[in-house]
Design a protein around this motif. Structure first.
Motif, PDB file in Angstrom:
ATOM      1  N   ALA A  29      -5.199  63.372  86.352  1.00 53.57           N
ATOM      2  CA  ALA A  29      -5.476  62.593  87.571  1.00 53.57           C
ATOM      3  C   ALA A  29      -4.852  63.274  88.789  1.00 53.57           C
ATOM      4  CB  ALA A  29      -4.940  61.173  87.413  1.00 53.57           C
ATOM      5  N   ASP A  30      -3.596  63.698  88.652  1.00 54.72           N
ATOM      6  CA  ASP A  30      -2.902  64.359  89.779  1.00 54.72           C
ATOM      7  C   ASP A  30      -3.613  65.656  90.152  1.00 54.72           C
ATOM      8  OD1 ASP A  30      -1.109  62.323  89.722  1.00 54.72           O
ATOM      9  OD2 ASP A  30       0.468  63.442  88.658  1.00 54.72           O
ATOM     10  N   TRP A  31      -3.960  66.436  89.128  1.00 59.24           N
ATOM     11  CA  TRP A  31      -4.632  67.730  89.342  1.00 59.24           C
ATOM     12  C   TRP A  31      -5.964  67.523  90.058  1.00 59.24           C
ATOM     13  CZ3 TRP A  31      -9.243  69.579  86.904  1.00 59.24           C
ATOM     14  CH2 TRP A  31      -9.476  70.933  87.062  1.00 59.24           C
ATOM     15  N   ALA A  32      -6.746  66.554  89.560  1.00 60.22           N
ATOM     16  CA  ALA A  32      -8.075  66.315  90.132  1.00 60.22           C
ATOM     17  C   ALA A  32      -7.968  65.761  91.551  1.00 60.22           C
ATOM     18  CB  ALA A  32      -8.858  65.346  89.244  1.00 60.22           C
ATOM     19  N   THR A  33      -6.997  64.887  91.784  1.00 61.98           N
ATOM     20  CA  THR A  33      -6.853  64.281  93.114  1.00 61.98           C
ATOM     21  C   THR A  33      -6.598  65.358  94.168  1.00 61.98           C
ATOM     22  OG1 THR A  33      -6.015  62.267  92.120  1.00 61.98           O
ATOM     23  CG2 THR A  33      -5.556  62.568  94.460  1.00 61.98           C
ATOM     24  N   ASP A  34      -5.722  66.309  93.843  1.00 59.14           N
ATOM     25  CA  ASP A  34      -5.436  67.406  94.786  1.00 59.14           C
ATOM     26  C   ASP A  34      -6.688  68.250  95.035  1.00 59.14           C
ATOM     27  OD1 ASP A  34      -2.890  66.532  94.924  1.00 59.14           O
ATOM     28  OD2 ASP A  34      -2.022  68.084  93.621  1.00 59.14           O
ATOM     29  N   LEU A  35      -7.394  68.575  93.942  1.00 53.91           N
ATOM     30  CA  LEU A  35      -8.594  69.413  94.090  1.00 53.91           C
ATOM     31  C   LEU A  35      -9.699  68.688  94.861  1.00 53.91           C
ATOM     32  CD1 LEU A  35      -9.331  71.409  90.806  1.00 53.91           C
ATOM     33  CD2 LEU A  35      -8.719  72.280  93.056  1.00 53.91           C
ATOM     34  N   PHE A  36      -9.851  67.392  94.596  1.00 56.64           N
ATOM     35  CA  PHE A  36     -10.881  66.613  95.302  1.00 56.64           C
ATOM     36  C   PHE A  36     -10.607  66.635  96.808  1.00 56.64           C
ATOM     37  CE2 PHE A  36     -11.919  63.582  91.488  1.00 56.64           C
ATOM     38  CZ  PHE A  36     -12.605  64.608  90.884  1.00 56.64           C
ATOM     39  N   GLU A  37      -9.322  66.484  97.159  1.00 59.28           N
ATOM     40  CA  GLU A  37      -8.963  66.477  98.576  1.00 59.28           C
ATOM     41  C   GLU A  37      -9.289  67.832  99.209  1.00 59.28           C
ATOM     42  OE1 GLU A  37      -5.160  64.628  99.196  1.00 59.28           O
ATOM     43  OE2 GLU A  37      -5.113  65.378 101.265  1.00 59.28           O
ATOM     44  N   GLU A  38      -8.912  68.892  98.484  1.00 61.80           N
ATOM     45  CA  GLU A  38      -9.182  70.263  98.956  1.00 61.80           C
ATOM     46  C   GLU A  38     -10.680  70.503  99.160  1.00 61.80           C
ATOM     47  OE1 GLU A  38      -8.084  73.755  96.407  1.00 61.80           O
ATOM     48  OE2 GLU A  38      -6.109  72.803  96.616  1.00 61.80           O
TER      49      GLU A  38
END
Lengths: 380, 79
Positions: free
Chosen positions: A203-212
């Motif tokens: 979840a943390d990994w995806a959240t950062d990538l989604f924002e990027e």
């Protein structure tokens, strides 16, 4: 004769049959043991292939091979549907209505079934990439999708392949950028709980990538119904979301066979998470998606479970005490776009570490997809 | 006797890993009438924070969280 019956010819059932053919080779050749694999589908299907179909990177034919080409010649292959499991009499009934098969040890590996109709309007209004027809329809839709709001919504939990919902928006983002369409497409990802994935690190990994990547994230988003005429998703929480292209992870269900046999109320088999033995009946195991264990419904899980159950069944067939146990080992590749990937590895109760995505790991995933057929043969 | 002594529906999600208990609850609540009192039994500590957060989001009422010997009972009323 010691009879071992395996129901289901997916990853779990096929790997298990081949492992048993190897482990019990001399007993089978002496006529003391029979390993029978019963599956309704004459083709073995490798479902992770479908993720690549919408992007034109694979075809649905790449996902299947005749099962008779994959199983060891020592395995007795029966292409038919099992219609009843009688655990009191250790007996299976087949759809041909005349055959009844007795077993000394039974393994259910019947997988999970898609159930988009469980949510009103979803089958009409949504697309998915979890089966051959859905993946092809989505490929055609995506090819013509030049502008609008693309929503990837995780509707059903649990579902097969835990990584795929996160992979799809990252891949489609990259795919649209390569074609110069990204500026005209808004992408939203929705998930039922208060973060982007059940596993916190993912979840943390995806959240950062989604924002990027400018992918919007909606959490606590539980789809109540879809209005396919108005192109609107309505949620249990009382929210509405308009879409132009809805890609859903549909609800999944287990097997009626399991419910009818009294092995699990909701179609997933209640098992001991370490021995994979059914809790409601003797001499019955479950592996793969149909086994209700606290880890993901993933091919790697079915593969590792098959190894453990092969050891346990072979021990019992030889009159030994089984000692092999499953620790929840799960391995998933995660595509981070069209040419980068990472992977996670974890056991029961363990939080995986998500490595930095790289091109070599993407190649490794593509390479594994090709060599998967060796896994099905029980070799890798 | 309070509502939580005699819930209308009990959901046993013990031994389900997170987010299983919350998903069990969401699936069940969709089928229940307003005013139904539900007990969710969970062994996942995260449920004691995730579930109240979802109840607030979805507009249902948290009645009580009770820590038992080997699990938590989360009581709620469907609105």
């Amino acid at each position: 004769m010691h009879r071992i019956a395996i129901v289901g010819g997916g990853t779990g059932g096929t790997v298990l049959a081949n492992r048993l053919a190897s482990e019990l080779q001399s007993e089978i050749e002496a006529g003391d043991v029979e390993v029978r694999l019963i599956t309704a589908d004459p083709n073995h299907v490798y479902k992770p292939t479908f993720l690549y179909v919408p992007f034109g990177k694979k075809t649905v034919d790449d996902a299947k091979r005749p099962i008779e080409e994959l199983v060891d010649r020592r395995v007795t292959l029966t292409i038919d549907e099992v219609t009843d499991v009688n655990t009191d009499r250790n007996r299976l009934s087949l759809a041909d209505r005349t055959t009844r098969l007795h077993y000394d040890q039974l393994v259910l590996a019947t997988g999970a079934t898609l159930e988009p109709e469980a949510v009103p309007g979803l089958a009409e209004g949504g697309h998915h990439f979890y089966g051959p027809d859905g993946a092809e329809r989505l490929r055609d839709e995506l090819a013509d999708f030049t502008e609008g709001h693309l929503v990837l919504s995780v509707v059903g939990v649990p579902h097969m392949c835990p990584a795929a919902p996160v992979e799809f928006p990252l891949m489609v983002d990259d795919w649209l950028r390569e074609r110069g369409r990204r500026e005209d497409v808004e992408i939203t990802y929705t998930y039922p709980i208060n973060r982007a994935h059940g596993l916190e690190s993912v979840a943390d990994w995806a959240t950062d990538l989604f924002e990027e990547r400018d992918i919007s994230l909606e959490t606590f988003f539980n789809v109540d119904e879809v209005d396919p005429d108005a192109n609107v998703i309505e949620t249990v929480e009382g929210d509405d979301l308009e879409y132009d292209l809805l890609v859903a992870i549909p609800p999944h269900r287990g097997s009626d066979l399991v419910i009818d046999a009294g092995l699990g109320d909701d179609g997933w088999v209640d098992v001991d998470r370490h021995t994979l033995e059914a809790t409601a009946a003797e001499d019955v195991y479950a592996i793969g998606d149909v086994a209700d264990v606290p880890t993901s419904k993933a091919g790697s899980v079915a593969h590792y479970e098959a190894g453990v159950v092969a050891d346990r069944i072979a021990s019992r067939a030889r009159g030994e005490t089984p000692t092999a146990t499953y620790d929840g080992k799960t391995v998933c590749f995660l595509e981070a776009g069209m040419d980068e990937a990472t992977f996670i590895e974890f056991t029961y109760g363990e939080e995986p570490y998500v490595r930095e995505p790289s091109t070599p790991i993407h190649w490794a995933k593509l390479g594994y997809n090709e060599s998967y057929w060796l896994t099905a043969r029980g070799l890798l | 006797m309070t509502d939580t002594d005699d819930p209308d529906v009990t959901i046993d999600s013990k031994d389900a890993s997170c987010p299983g208990p919350l998903m069990d609850l969401i699936g069940k609540v969709k089928t229940l009438d307003t005013g139904t009192v539900v007990e969710l039994q969970t062994t996942a500590r995260n449920s004691t924070t995730d579930v109240p957060e979802w109840l607030e989001e979805a507009g249902h009422e948290l009645l009580e969280i009770e820590e038992r010997d080997e699990y938590w009972s989360i009581y709620l009323e469907v609105n």
